[in-house]
Enzyme design. Sequence first.
Site, short mmCIF file in Angstrom:
data_model
loop_
_atom_site.label_atom_id
_atom_site.label_comp_id
_atom_site.label_asym_id
_atom_site.label_seq_id
_atom_site.Cartn_x
_atom_site.Cartn_y
_atom_site.Cartn_z
N LYS A 268 7.02 -2.32 3.78
CA LYS A 268 5.93 -1.87 4.65
C LYS A 268 5.31 -3.11 5.30
CE LYS A 268 1.28 0.25 4.54
NZ LYS A 268 0.29 1.02 3.74
N ASP A 273 -4.37 -2.68 8.71
CA ASP A 273 -4.57 -1.24 8.56
C ASP A 273 -6.05 -0.90 8.64
OD1 ASP A 273 -4.51 1.43 7.94
OD2 ASP A 273 -3.91 1.17 5.84
N LYS A 280 -11.17 3.52 8.20
CA LYS A 280 -11.61 3.11 6.85
C LYS A 280 -13.08 2.67 6.88
CE LYS A 280 -7.18 1.34 5.09
NZ LYS A 280 -7.03 2.28 3.97
N ASP A 291 -1.70 -5.62 4.06
CA ASP A 291 -0.90 -4.40 4.09
C ASP A 291 0.54 -4.64 4.54
OD1 ASP A 291 -1.09 -1.78 3.26
OD2 ASP A 291 -1.66 -0.98 5.22
N ASP A 350 -4.63 7.44 8.23
CA ASP A 350 -4.67 6.31 7.29
C ASP A 350 -3.50 6.37 6.30
OD1 ASP A 350 -5.58 3.99 6.21
OD2 ASP A 350 -7.29 4.86 5.15
N GLU A 352 -0.48 5.86 6.87
CA GLU A 352 0.46 5.38 7.87
C GLU A 352 1.67 4.69 7.26
OE1 GLU A 352 -1.94 3.61 6.75
OE2 GLU A 352 -0.95 1.67 6.49
N ARG A 354 3.65 5.47 4.76
CA ARG A 354 4.78 6.38 4.56
C ARG A 354 5.45 6.75 5.89
NH1 ARG A 354 0.83 10.52 1.61
NH2 ARG A 354 -0.20 8.54 1.22
N1 BES Z 1 -2.85 0.48 2.88
C1 BES Z 1 -3.46 1.61 2.31
C2 BES Z 1 -3.38 1.63 0.78
C3 BES Z 1 -4.18 0.61 0.04
C4 BES Z 1 -5.44 0.91 -0.44
C5 BES Z 1 -3.66 -0.62 -0.24
C6 BES Z 1 -6.15 -0.02 -1.16
C7 BES Z 1 -4.38 -1.57 -0.96
C8 BES Z 1 -5.63 -1.26 -1.43
C9 BES Z 1 -2.79 2.89 2.82
O1 BES Z 1 -2.30 2.82 4.10
C10 BES Z 1 -3.82 3.96 2.81
O2 BES Z 1 -4.75 3.86 3.55
N2 BES Z 1 -3.62 4.97 1.98
C11 BES Z 1 -4.52 6.03 1.86
C12 BES Z 1 -3.73 7.31 1.77
C13 BES Z 1 -4.57 8.56 1.87
C14 BES Z 1 -5.16 8.68 3.25
C15 BES Z 1 -3.72 9.74 1.53
C16 BES Z 1 -5.38 5.82 0.62
O3 BES Z 1 -4.85 5.36 -0.40
O4 BES Z 1 -6.56 6.07 0.69
ZN ZN Z 2 -1.79 0.97 4.79
MN MN Z 3 -3.75 3.32 5.56
#
Ligand code: BES
Ligand code: ZN
Ligand code: MN
Length: 497
Positions: A268, A273, A280, A291, A350, A352, A354
């Site tokens: 990834k 992000d 966020k 990220d 968010d 993204e 996947r």
């Molecule tokens: N890059 C984030 C995941 C992340 C969160 C990495 C905290 C490191 C620390 C990912 O893209 C994300 O935002 N995931 C969301 C998914 C949700 C919207 C289903 C999350 O984990 O909140």
């Molecule tokens: Zn992310």
């Molecule tokens: Mn995200």
Amino acid sequence: MQFEVWTKALVAVEAECLVIGIFDEGELTEEARAVDGAAGGRLAKLVARGDFPGRSGETLLLTEAQGLKATRVLLIGLGSQKKFNRRAFRKACASAVTALARTRIASAAFALTRPSFKDQDDYYFGRVIAEVVGNALYRVNDLKTGKKPKPPALETVIAGPVRGAGVTAARRGLTHGAAIASAAAVQRNLANLPANVCTPTYLAHQAKALAKPHSSLKVTVLDEAGIRKEKMGCFLAVTQGSAEPPRFIVMQYKGPKAPKAPIVLVGKGITFDTGGISLKDPPLMDEMKYDMSGSAAVIAALTLVATLRLPINVVGLIASCENMPGSRAVKPGDIVTSASGQTVEILNTDAEGRLVLCDALHYARRFEPAAIVDIATLTGACVVALGSHHAGCMSNDDALARELVAAGQRSDDRAWQLPLTEEYGEQLKSNFADMANIGGREGGAITAAAFLGKFTQGLKWAHLDVAGTAYVGGANKGSTGRPTPLLADFLIHRAGH
Ligand code: BES
Ligand code: ZN
Ligand code: MN
């Protein structure tokens, strides 16, 4: 950095400094006794007086050592002998290097008693030492304008004792450990850069630059037109809100006498992000420059296999772009078509990671891989589940998951398997498309994996969620270089080394 092993008597080793461990029980180790004997009982006296309690991580530098070739002796506290394990050994080595780095000592002979545990053979002994030395000497390439501190003088580390047939194994371990530390530094250097420097274009340039010294490593890069040609509709949906152009990076390593089917590593590479329209919260958002840690680990792993000339084929695939809000950004509810032909309703922009990964995973099919491993800072849910100690490991193949978990154990870069049964996939139902890109709050790390699983059917695939392990926040903010050691051990074992 030069590494060697010592085999005979420590007191005869030519080095500016001898590094010796002291347990907190005050009993001298075999090596300490030998040095003490040569140095006229000075060590034993010092310990008996209580001047060095041997607490874990503590150090004391003795200068003008008498009766030894070395002019200095560095004492390292090993803590309790009963609790002395591989972690304590690593910590002791790291403390030694940190202390040495503050001096002008150029060569040191390490004589830290080895913990006794499974797998602690001469190979791993050498590997741990070289890896820890490399990691402890890592300095972040910051953009501070003040005077840079002098780099450490340490150039040579001699590790021991190693006897008989162990010498070859220990030397090989030292070589591998040094390569793992260099690879981890590649990951850390890339990940620590701010997102205004480390863009997808920059990442692609770095992948090419790092591959340049290796004729076994070939890098090709797709720009937006190329990505469009591959019909990567999910990847394109993520990048469409950003002024920064995306890149799809393909790194191919051909090993000597390698079986044809490659291991494919998929990273990834979200260079920043923001969450997109599903924006966020501001606190900690700066950490989302990390990220792209998964993609940095993929680049690191490819440099490692090329450096060690491992007899396997490895392909690295990186989908890199920013996730930004804006008038052209993808909106919650938008439906897009992935490269696999499956449609996806993007309910949360968010989620993204996947989306870029699913198109990269589909691209991997053309290589007819022996196994695919994707590496991603994918979910906050994984951090909630496992904290920062274990990466999450999910797979459609239990044997592959076990292999990765074992590699994590051997390399002290642990992963923990989470279940990936079909119920989780059912949480991704959409009324309008083949699937939604989110599956609700429950089991968030696993529903993310279940989403990826819809693109890897018929392939041996595993997913490493490194959201909690790839970097640390707070006062010591920085990339950890994980899971490069895990990937290295996995690849070294696949290569039969
Ligand atoms: N890059 C984030 C995941 C992340 C969160 C990495 C905290 C490191 C620390 C990912 O893209 C994300 O935002 N995931 C969301 C998914 C949700 C919207 C289903 C999350 O984990 O909140
Ligand atoms: Zn992310
Ligand atoms: Mn995200």
